[in-house]
Write a protein that holds these residues in place. Structure first.
Motif, PDB file in Angstrom:
ATOM      1  N   LEU A 147       0.907  -1.151  -0.095  1.00  0.00           N
ATOM      2  CA  LEU A 147       0.105  -0.029  -0.094  1.00  0.00           C
ATOM      3  C   LEU A 147       0.748   1.151   0.041  1.00  0.00           C
ATOM      4  O   LEU A 147       0.562   2.096  -0.658  1.00  0.00           O
ATOM      5  CB  LEU A 147      -1.045  -0.123   1.133  1.00  0.00           C
ATOM      6  N   ILE A 148       2.146   1.071   0.577  1.00  0.00           N
ATOM      7  CA  ILE A 148       2.932   2.200   0.674  1.00  0.00           C
ATOM      8  C   ILE A 148       3.521   2.506  -0.673  1.00  0.00           C
ATOM      9  O   ILE A 148       3.918   3.788  -1.232  1.00  0.00           O
ATOM     10  CB  ILE A 148       4.148   2.367   2.031  1.00  0.00           C
ATOM     11  N   THR A 149       3.818   1.564  -1.409  1.00  0.00           N
ATOM     12  CA  THR A 149       4.232   1.788  -2.867  1.00  0.00           C
ATOM     13  C   THR A 149       3.257   2.471  -3.782  1.00  0.00           C
ATOM     14  O   THR A 149       3.669   2.903  -4.596  1.00  0.00           O
ATOM     15  CB  THR A 149       4.443   0.198  -3.410  1.00  0.00           C
ATOM     16  N   LYS A 150       1.967   2.175  -3.411  1.00  0.00           N
ATOM     17  CA  LYS A 150       0.832   3.210  -4.089  1.00  0.00           C
ATOM     18  C   LYS A 150       0.885   4.748  -3.793  1.00  0.00           C
ATOM     19  O   LYS A 150       0.758   5.346  -4.491  1.00  0.00           O
ATOM     20  CB  LYS A 150      -0.464   2.465  -3.640  1.00  0.00           C
ATOM     21  N   VAL A 151       0.987   4.827  -2.515  1.00  0.00           N
ATOM     22  CA  VAL A 151       1.026   6.338  -1.652  1.00  0.00           C
ATOM     23  C   VAL A 151       2.240   6.485  -1.386  1.00  0.00           C
ATOM     24  O   VAL A 151       2.658   6.640  -0.228  1.00  0.00           O
ATOM     25  CB  VAL A 151      -0.143   6.290  -0.878  1.00  0.00           C
ATOM     26  N   TRP A 152       3.288   6.644  -2.155  1.00  0.00           N
ATOM     27  CA  TRP A 152       4.779   6.733  -1.729  1.00  0.00           C
ATOM     28  C   TRP A 152       5.181   8.102  -1.567  1.00  0.00           C
ATOM     29  O   TRP A 152       6.457   8.379  -0.884  1.00  0.00           O
ATOM     30  CB  TRP A 152       5.731   5.913  -2.653  1.00  0.00           C
ATOM     31  N   LYS A 153       4.309   9.058  -2.203  1.00  0.00           N
ATOM     32  CA  LYS A 153       4.912  10.410  -1.978  1.00  0.00           C
ATOM     33  C   LYS A 153       4.371  11.281  -0.780  1.00  0.00           C
ATOM     34  O   LYS A 153       3.305  11.665  -0.739  1.00  0.00           O
ATOM     35  CB  LYS A 153       4.288  11.295  -3.127  1.00  0.00           C
TER      36      LYS A 153
END
Length: 318
Positions: free
Chosen positions: A174-180
């Motif tokens: 999930l963090i790779t999706k919202v990484w910014k």
């Protein structure tokens, strides 16, 4: 001779039941178990709007932007032409209108006149209904069909669990999706507990952090914020959200309008509506709010999180 059948003298005292008639009991305010911390409202940055409208302007995402020619050279040649380009905007940007969460309080004036000590009946009724309206606000921020977070998550930002309870691998994905610059996870308390058990089972118990005076477990430095408005379905499944927040970061923002008539808190008003012929006084309680996801990659959803079958009956916030 004394009568042997006569009962011996019994020393009588004032009974507790009788004494209570002259005593004043210490009274509490009415307690309602439906009140929650409503952390989402606290963690979201709130943007004021005018006339109840928020227009979300976006760059037009097409090949022309990707192919834009930007020059880079060690020195500028005066005789050479600079590349010409521009950034186009969406011609019909989305507009968000504030929604009202409202209820009407009716109080018989005889009740408020005679039974308002030590607690004012009108103030207590308003206090409890304001709490109920605020609970409804958080539920709408997550589940509303127009502006709710679950509704407005882009399909490309939704992922499914690998099966079973939420794992560190699931949250990493999930963090790779919202990484910014993600801000926090949002999950049902049972989902957070299931994640904590899974971490402990793997030997990586999550650390905690104190925010707003309360402890929260974290993963990769991001707090897991509890909310019971992320409902659990009949199959025992729920969702976990990850948000980037704030206008400067092109994240998720809450919307409100300051300075409304009868305002008692930001975008929350209590207005007296009058007394009818049956001596019933009415008060209108309204809270105006909405939310906006400024860019698609500001909100990710982990779907199908299993926390076990649980018959959850949400409070009726309507």
């Amino acid at each position: 001779m004394p009568d042997e059948t006569e009962e011996p003298h019994v020393r009588r005292t004032l009974s507790e039941a009788a004494a209570r008639q002259l005593a004043n009991a210490t009274k509490t305010r009415a307690q309602w178990s439906g009140i929650t911390p409503r952390w989402l409202v606290s963690f979201l940055p709130w943007t004021p709007v005018e006339a109840g409208i928020y227009r979300l302007n976006k760059v037009r995402e097409d090949d022309s932007l990707a192919d834009a020619d930007v020059a880079c050279s060690p020195r500028r040649d005066i005789d050479s032409d600079l590349p010409l380009t521009f950034v186009d905007y969406e011609a019909t940007p989305r507009e968000y209108s504030l929604n009202a969460v409202s209820t009407v309080l009716d109080v018989q004036t005889r009740v408020s006149d005679l039974y308002s000590h030590p607690y004012d009946q009108i103030q207590e009724q308003v206090r409890l209904l304001v709490e109920k309206v605020k609970e409804k606000q958080e539920a709408e921020l997550i589940n509303n069909r127009e502006y709710g977070l679950l509704t407005n998550a882009h399909p490309s930002m939704k992922i499914s669990t690998r099966g079973g309870a939420p794992t560190p691998d699931d949250l990493d994905e999930l963090i790779t999706k919202v990484w910014k610059e993600p801000a926090f996870f949002l999950a049902h308390p049972r989902a957070i507990a299931a994640f904590g058990r899974e971490c402990t089972r793997r030997g990586v118990p999550p650390p905690t952090v104190t925010l707003f005076g309360s402890p929260f477990i974290t993963w990769r430095g991001l707090p897991l914020i509890p909310s019971d408005k992320l409902y659990i379905d009949e199959a025992g499944k729920t969702n976990i959200l990850l948000l980037r927040t704030g206008e400067k970061k092109q994240g998720v923002v809450g919307l409100f309008q300051p300075g409304i008539p009868g305002e008692v808190a930001p975008s929350l008003s209590v207005r007296f509506m009058g007394i009818n012929r049956k001596a019933v006084a009415s008060y209108l309680i309204s809270l105006y709010c909405s939310a906006a996801v400024l860019t698609d990659d500001a909100l990710g959803v982990l779907e199908g999180v299993e926390v076990g079958k649980y018959h959850q009956y949400p409070f009726n916030y309507a």
